[in-house]
Design a protein around this motif. Structure first.
Motif, PDB file in Angstrom:
ATOM      1  N   GLU A 276       5.780  -1.860   4.644  1.00  9.54           N
ATOM      2  CA  GLU A 276       4.444  -2.441   4.829  1.00  9.54           C
ATOM      3  C   GLU A 276       4.286  -2.991   6.244  1.00  9.54           C
ATOM      4  O   GLU A 276       3.242  -2.817   6.875  1.00  9.54           O
ATOM      5  CB  GLU A 276       4.215  -3.556   3.800  1.00  9.54           C
ATOM      6  N   LYS A 277       5.331  -3.648   6.757  1.00  7.67           N
ATOM      7  CA  LYS A 277       5.264  -4.189   8.114  1.00  7.67           C
ATOM      8  C   LYS A 277       5.160  -3.073   9.146  1.00  7.67           C
ATOM      9  O   LYS A 277       4.447  -3.193  10.147  1.00  7.67           O
ATOM     10  CB  LYS A 277       6.486  -5.073   8.392  1.00  7.67           C
ATOM     11  N   GLN A 280       1.644  -1.826   9.068  1.00  6.02           N
ATOM     12  CA  GLN A 280       0.783  -2.797   9.740  1.00  6.02           C
ATOM     13  C   GLN A 280       0.932  -2.702  11.253  1.00  6.02           C
ATOM     14  O   GLN A 280      -0.054  -2.743  11.995  1.00  6.02           O
ATOM     15  CB  GLN A 280       1.106  -4.215   9.262  1.00  6.02           C
ATOM     16  N   ALA A 281       2.200  -2.548  11.690  1.00 12.87           N
ATOM     17  CA  ALA A 281       2.447  -2.432  13.127  1.00 12.87           C
ATOM     18  C   ALA A 281       1.826  -1.157  13.682  1.00 12.87           C
ATOM     19  O   ALA A 281       1.230  -1.150  14.764  1.00 12.87           O
ATOM     20  CB  ALA A 281       3.950  -2.456  13.398  1.00 12.87           C
ATOM     21  N   ASN A 283      -0.727   0.457  12.410  1.00 14.01           N
ATOM     22  CA  ASN A 283      -2.183   0.300  12.423  1.00 14.01           C
ATOM     23  C   ASN A 283      -2.640  -0.567  13.596  1.00 14.01           C
ATOM     24  O   ASN A 283      -3.663  -0.292  14.227  1.00 14.01           O
ATOM     25  CB  ASN A 283      -2.661  -0.301  11.102  1.00 14.01           C
ATOM     26  N   ARG A 284      -1.854  -1.638  13.877  1.00  9.50           N
ATOM     27  CA  ARG A 284      -2.208  -2.485  15.024  1.00  9.50           C
ATOM     28  C   ARG A 284      -2.099  -1.701  16.325  1.00  9.50           C
ATOM     29  O   ARG A 284      -2.956  -1.778  17.203  1.00  9.50           O
ATOM     30  CB  ARG A 284      -1.291  -3.720  15.071  1.00  9.50           C
TER      31      ARG A 284
END
Length: 583
Positions: A276-277, A280-281, A283-284
């Motif tokens: 998940e991280k 998220q990374a 996507n960022r």
């Protein structure tokens, strides 16, 4: 039975006193005289629970089998008869031995639970008290089923956790159940003072940045308050295992079976959290890239190549009006559909081929990125744009597609016709011979297939040409001589089919699509070609094997069908040439 009879027999008076004392507990009481096997059944009646005789008989042990067959549930008959064998009951009378028996009677067609107790009364009498325990027994069975179901559910969910603690919140005693060897080494074992032990282990085994938060959350009063408010408590933190941090999830609940107990489960969710991280990374990162590129590109797509789902980021209102939407479920399907409407007609065949999913991904597999120049219909006129596609990582599930408007730059450098020739023709021409290349052939093939599919194809033929002896020239004279050999062959082909497009589709292979006058004169052109071949043979110049096939309307469903027949004819021509000119 009368009071006088009872007073006349001291033993029966003693029994009556006993029977009345037990009357509230037993539905029936049997008294057996072991001297002659006679018996009397007593029951209570009325508000005062007075003892009355319900039945009697002269041979208890003869009546038991008959009544058993009539009243006792079949599954319980064997144990019932075994319990009331005469020798077993005599033992009760002689030794003061007693026994109990649980069984079921069939009453009104339904099984009912009963329990009896057999004891000695005096030296030659046996008393049997019979209780109706149906209501109590059914409650016990229901509780057993509920407990078993709860235990099975708990056991199933236990497999999700590496370690489970059962804690008595009043005493602090706890028991540990561990399914993971690494967690079992953490130091907590069954014992006393869980909350005291917990504080020491938090400091010892948790990541230092998580210690304070977890320690406060797991203080006894704070944990109980959280459970009273929500019924469940959960916290994610990092556990240090083998000198590496791993994310775990702790869940605490109140025990269903004991209100003074809580259950804590600790599950390893490291892979899930790290994935998940990473997402998220990613996507960022993509968001940052998109923002940075937004100044250069009018529209950017983030496409999942597995599912086809995509997000659109548009910095220009003109492009957002293309009706592609801010997100969608089928990028390649939507693209093919929208291109028919939005792309300048002359550029559509090329783009339809280039933007097929398999073609685009194959190109990205080869180079990691690709550029395509074409024209979009914007503001009522064709405008030059360039499409840039990139796959960030070889194993990434996503690609990025960006479109930039280069119309101003193009028109500053060239007028409209030159811009078209430069943008389209250079990419579609063979660098050595100057004729159209394989990419151009594939674009024409797509357009012709569409015409065939729509029943609009005009008569045409395909000629496939293959240079004879190119390998030998390359091997003996070098590649420079080979290049000249190829150009000579190309000149021969172009001079023959002057009004048809010629394509170099391989190292030594050319294709010609004959239309119009060349199609009408194809047989004469082929004879001319053969005459030129003879002249080249005599003078030692290049020769070419050729095969021609005509489009058969209603039979051929694609240009490829015509090409394959022409290719077969070319190979037959090559075999004939080798046979005739081998020495």
């Amino acid at each position: 039975m009368t009071d006088e009879i009872i007073r006349a027999n001291g033993a029966q008076i003693s029994f009556l006193q006993l029977a009345l004392a037990l009357a509230d507990d037993y539905e029936s009481i049997y008294v057996i005289d072991m001297n002659d096997d006679s018996y009397v059944e007593y029951s209570t009646a009325g508000k005062k629970k007075e003892m009355t005789i319900r039945s009697s008989g002269g041979d208890f042990f003869a009546d038991v089998p008959k009544n058993t067959r009539k009243l006792v549930l079949p599954e319980d008959r064997e144990k019932f008869l075994a319990a009331f064998e005469k020798e077993n009951v005599l033992r009760v009378a002689r030794e003061g031995y007693s026994f109990t028996l649980d069984y079921r009677l069939v009453i009104d067609g339904e099984p009912r639970y009963y329990s009896l107790k057999t004891i000695r009364s005096g030296e030659q009498s046996v008393v049997i008290g019979v209780q109706n325990v149906d209501v109590q027994r059914r409650r016990e069975l229901a509780r057993q089923v509920e407990t078993k179901t709860y235990a099975e559910i708990a056991q199933s969910f236990a497999s999700l956790y590496e370690v489970i603690y059962h804690i008595d919140v009043k005493t602090g005693r706890y028991t540990v159940y561990s399914s993971s060897e690494s967690f079992s080494r953490l130091g907590i074992e069954s014992g006393e003072n869980f909350f005291v032990k917990m504080r020491a282990d938090v400091i010892k085994y948790l990541h230092k940045d998580d210690c304070y938060t977890v320690m406060r959350a797991l203080e006894r009063d704070a944990l109980l308050k959280a459970l009273d408010e929500t019924g469940v408590f959960s916290i994610i933190y990092r556990q240090m295992l083998d000198d590496k941090s791993q994310y775990v999830n702790l869940i605490a609940i109140k025990s269903k079976l004991d209100s003074n107990s809580i259950v804590i489960g600790v599950g390893n969710i490291d892979k899930q959290v790290r994935k998940e991280k990473a997402i998220q990374a990613e996507n960022r990162t993509f968001g940052e890239i998109a923002m940075a590129l937004a100044q250069r590109y009018e529209v950017i797509y983030h496409v999942n190549i597995e599912s086809g789902e995509y997000l659109e980021y548009s910095a220009d209102e003109k492009y957002s009006k293309l009706n592609i939407g801010t997100k969608g479920a089928d990028f390649f399907g939507d693209t093919q559909k929208n291109m028919k409407r939005d792309i300048y007609p002359e550029d559509y065949p090329m783009m339809a081929l280039a933007m097929k999913k398999e073609n685009l991904l194959e190109k990205l597999k080869e180079t990691g990125k690709t550029f395509i120049n074409y024209r979009l219909m914007l503001d009522g006129r064709p405008q030059f744009v360039t499409l840039f596609a990139v796959r960030p990582k070889e194993d990434s599930e996503h690609i990025i597609v960006a479109v930039a408007n280069i119309d101003t730059a193009k028109r500053n450098d060239l007028d409209v016709s030159d811009a078209l020739g430069s943008a389209m023709d250079m990419a579609n021409r063979d660098g050595l011979t100057g004729v159209k290349n394989k990419r151009s052939y594939e674009q024409i093939e797509t357009a012709v297939d569409e015409l065939i599919k729509g029943g609009e194809a005009e008569p045409f033929a395909v000629a496939v040409c293959d240079i004879n002896g190119l390998k030998q020239v390359n091997d003996t004279q070098g590649h420079h001589a080979g290049d000249e050999y190829i150009k000579s062959a190309c000149t021969l082909i172009c001079n023959t089919f002057k009004h048809s497009p010629v394509f170099r589709i391989g190292g030594d292979e050319f294709a010609v699509i004959l239309k119009g006058s060349d199609y009408d004169d194809r047989e004469a052109l082929l004879r001319h070609f053969d005459a030129e071949q003879d002249r080249h043979i005599r003078s030692g110049q290049v020769t070419v094997a050729v095969g021609i096939a005509e489009y058969a309307k209603g039979s051929d469903s694609r240009l490829r069908d015509v090409f394959e027949r022409a290719d077969e004819a070319m190979y037959e021509n090559k075999k004939l040439f080798k046979t005739m000119h081998s020495s």
